[in-house]
Design a protein around this motif. Structure first.
Motif, PDB file in Angstrom:
ATOM      1  N   PRO A  25      36.396 151.500  89.186  1.00  0.00           N
ATOM      2  CA  PRO A  25      37.755 151.122  88.761  1.00  0.00           C
ATOM      3  C   PRO A  25      38.326 149.965  89.582  1.00  0.00           C
ATOM      4  O   PRO A  25      39.512 149.961  89.902  1.00  0.00           O
ATOM      5  N   VAL A  26      37.514 149.015  89.971  1.00  0.00           N
ATOM      6  CA  VAL A  26      37.955 147.967  90.900  1.00  0.00           C
ATOM      7  C   VAL A  26      37.641 146.586  90.338  1.00  0.00           C
ATOM      8  O   VAL A  26      36.589 146.367  89.731  1.00  0.00           O
ATOM      9  N   ILE A  27      38.568 145.652  90.541  1.00  0.00           N
ATOM     10  CA  ILE A  27      38.324 144.240  90.248  1.00  0.00           C
ATOM     11  C   ILE A  27      38.613 143.452  91.514  1.00  0.00           C
ATOM     12  O   ILE A  27      39.653 143.626  92.145  1.00  0.00           O
ATOM     13  N   VAL A  28      37.673 142.611  91.902  1.00  0.00           N
ATOM     14  CA  VAL A  28      37.863 141.710  93.039  1.00  0.00           C
ATOM     15  C   VAL A  28      37.872 140.289  92.487  1.00  0.00           C
ATOM     16  O   VAL A  28      36.974 139.908  91.729  1.00  0.00           O
ATOM     17  N   GLY A  45      39.057 152.347  79.202  1.00  0.00           N
ATOM     18  CA  GLY A  45      38.024 151.634  79.925  1.00  0.00           C
ATOM     19  C   GLY A  45      38.323 151.628  81.412  1.00  0.00           C
ATOM     20  O   GLY A  45      38.457 152.664  82.037  1.00  0.00           O
ATOM     21  N   LEU A  46      38.456 150.451  81.966  1.00  0.00           N
ATOM     22  CA  LEU A  46      38.617 150.327  83.408  1.00  0.00           C
ATOM     23  C   LEU A  46      39.934 150.904  83.891  1.00  0.00           C
ATOM     24  O   LEU A  46      40.008 151.544  84.923  1.00  0.00           O
ATOM     25  N   ASP A  79      29.811 152.025  92.659  1.00  0.00           N
ATOM     26  CA  ASP A  79      30.809 153.039  93.013  1.00  0.00           C
ATOM     27  C   ASP A  79      32.176 152.451  93.313  1.00  0.00           C
ATOM     28  O   ASP A  79      33.135 153.184  93.567  1.00  0.00           O
ATOM     29  N   GLY A  80      32.284 151.117  93.287  1.00  0.00           N
ATOM     30  CA  GLY A  80      33.557 150.458  93.519  1.00  0.00           C
ATOM     31  C   GLY A  80      34.012 150.455  94.966  1.00  0.00           C
ATOM     32  O   GLY A  80      35.086 149.924  95.269  1.00  0.00           O
ATOM     33  N   PHE A 130      41.257 138.947  96.445  1.00  0.00           N
ATOM     34  CA  PHE A 130      42.176 140.034  96.135  1.00  0.00           C
ATOM     35  C   PHE A 130      41.426 141.213  95.526  1.00  0.00           C
ATOM     36  O   PHE A 130      40.378 141.049  94.895  1.00  0.00           O
ATOM     37  N   ARG A 131      42.034 142.400  95.690  1.00  0.00           N
ATOM     38  CA  ARG A 131      41.525 143.627  95.079  1.00  0.00           C
ATOM     39  C   ARG A 131      42.590 144.177  94.146  1.00  0.00           C
ATOM     40  O   ARG A 131      43.762 144.286  94.518  1.00  0.00           O
TER      41      ARG A 131
END
Length: 458
Positions: A278-281, A5-6, A47-48, A289-290
């Motif tokens: 592929p990003v979580i904030v 997944g991510l 698109d992250g 945070f990233r």
């Protein structure tokens, strides 16, 4: 187990690294720019690379790497809860510019705003459908009282009546990638009750849109919140408090949940819209945070060169109060408003603020001769009774008389000023000397009563 997944094949490596937020120096803010602090409700573009968020009641765009932020919505009122459409061309958000929260959208690059909801009770945007043509909103309609809000489905393209998802209160919502189901949360304790475990804890459910049936997906002792689907729809991320600290976990179909982050002290807060491959904030404390595959979470430094409102002067309009006391001669009054204490001497005179603290002050009472003021302070955890000398609108020599983790009301001095009394918890009446010594419960009660001192104070 290899992560899919991510974070494909990266989860074990990331856990080995600890995923602690590194203590790195924040990027320098260019000369003439202003650092953005306490930004809220971030959402990541498909698109992250870009994110949108709320700051000082407006919506802003910035890179998910941090740096310069540019305002895309700047109108009177609060604009909040933004989300990108799946094609990334528009931002859908809630705004109270007309008096109640309604759903609007605007091109990502700025432009003309489109309004999508009109109900006078208003609503809050929760999530968008995979094709971007519909949205789930949360609002209050026919019902009223405790937890009267409901989740509803609306069209973002046509004038269509709202459709109730089910007749029960719910919070977070995340639409599955195949469009056939929705994850949502029911229950949940207040966020300031960190580490809460019990029957009020939030649980995650999955609604089958076609049948209207819901299945319980996550039930833990603590809160399980903010579900967000994996791109393939075979699992989801969520925030769990099972360790006592809110952390991000991954629940795959057919596998036990796996921790994605591990922190000590403060946990994190994640919006479903801020988890995009592929990003979580995420928020942790006051910082943003990233988190990216194979990296440690890093704080984001944001700044802007845009002209900002002058906040050096604070203006408050006081319309009413239900908590006031007069001196014996009736020429002075003290009252609580906006969590502070105010004083007026004579009719037509502007109020003078007596307190300006982080705690909420209330229940102000003059001593018989008007030289001492008694009042309560509440910091959200503990309520304390205080006394301070009072002269010409100035408090001095403030001292704590009592404190209690239970709620405190009706904090009053006796007619001779030698003692104080108050109600604690569900209704127990206590008395003590004016300095707080000799405290004792004089009347146990389970149903909060009213009381007053006798004229002789006995």
């Amino acid at each position: 187990m290899a992560a899919r997944g991510l974070f494909p094949d990266m989860l074990p490596r990331m856990l080995a690294m600890g995923l602690a937020a590194v203590s790195m120096a924040m990027a320098e803010v260019p000369s003439g720019a202003t650092r953005l602090e306490l930004v809220t409700t971030p959402a990541v573009a498909p698109d992250g690379k870009t994110m949108v968020f709320e700051w000082i009641d407006d919506l802003w765009l910035a890179s998910t790497q941090g740096g310069e932020a540019k305002r895309i919505v700047d109108v009177p009122g609060r604009d909040a809860h933004p989300q990108f459409t799946p094609d990334g061309r528009r931002v859908v958000f809630s705004s109270d510019r007309t008096g109640s929260l309604q759903v609007y959208s605007i091109p990502t690059g700025g432009g003309e705003t489109t309004r999508h909801t009109w109900h006078t009770e208003g609503c809050e945007l929760k999530c968008l459908s995979p094709d971007g043509k519909e949205a789930i909103i949360r609002g209050m309609r026919e019902r009223w009282g405790f937890r009267a809000t409901r989740l509803m489905r609306i069209s973002l393209e046509k004038d269509r009546r709202e459709q109730l998802l089910f007749d029960a209160t719910a919070t977070s919502a995340a639409w599955a990638p195949d469009g056939e189901s929705i994850l949502f949360c029911r229950g949940g304790e207040q966020l300031y009750r960190k580490g809460y475990k019990g029957s009020r804890a939030s649980r995650i459910w999955q609604l089958d849109i076609a049948t209207g049936r819901s299945v319980l997906k996550v039930e833990e002792e603590g809160d399980a919140r903010s579900p967000s689907w994996l791109p393939d729809g075979r699992g989801f991320y969520y925030v769990s408090s099972k360790t006592g600290t809110p952390e991000l976990w991954l629940a795959r179909d057919g596998s036990p949940p796996e921790p994605v982050t591990r922190h000590e002290g403060d946990g994190l807060f994640v919006r479903p819209a801020s988890v995009v491959a592929p990003v979580i904030v995420f928020h942790r404390g006051a910082e943003l945070f990233r988190l990216s595959p194979g990296e440690q979470a890093v704080p984001l430094a944001l700044w802007t060169r845009e002209k900002l409102p002058d906040v050096s002067t604070e203006t408050r309009e006081i319309r009413s109060t239900t908590d006031a006391d007069f001196t014996t001669g009736g020429d002075q009054v003290v009252f609580a408003a906006g969590g502070e204490l105010w004083w007026i001497k004579g009719a037509g005179v502007k109020p003078v603020r007596l307190t300006q603290t982080a705690e909420a002050e209330s229940n102000a009472r003059f001593s018989p001769d008007g030289s001492v003021l008694y009042f309560l302070k509440d910091d959200g955890i503990t309520t304390s009774g205080h006394r301070a000398r009072f002269k010409d609108g100035v408090l001095s020599d403030e001292k704590t008389v009592m404190s209690d983790r239970r709620s405190i009301t009706s904090f009053r001095p006796s007619p001779d000023g030698g003692r104080v009394a108050w109600i604690a918890g569900t209704g127990d009446i206590f008395t003590a000397n004016a300095d707080g010594t000799g405290s004792r419960r004089v009347y146990p009660c389970w149903d909060r009563p009213t009381f007053d001192w006798s004229p002789d104070g006995r």
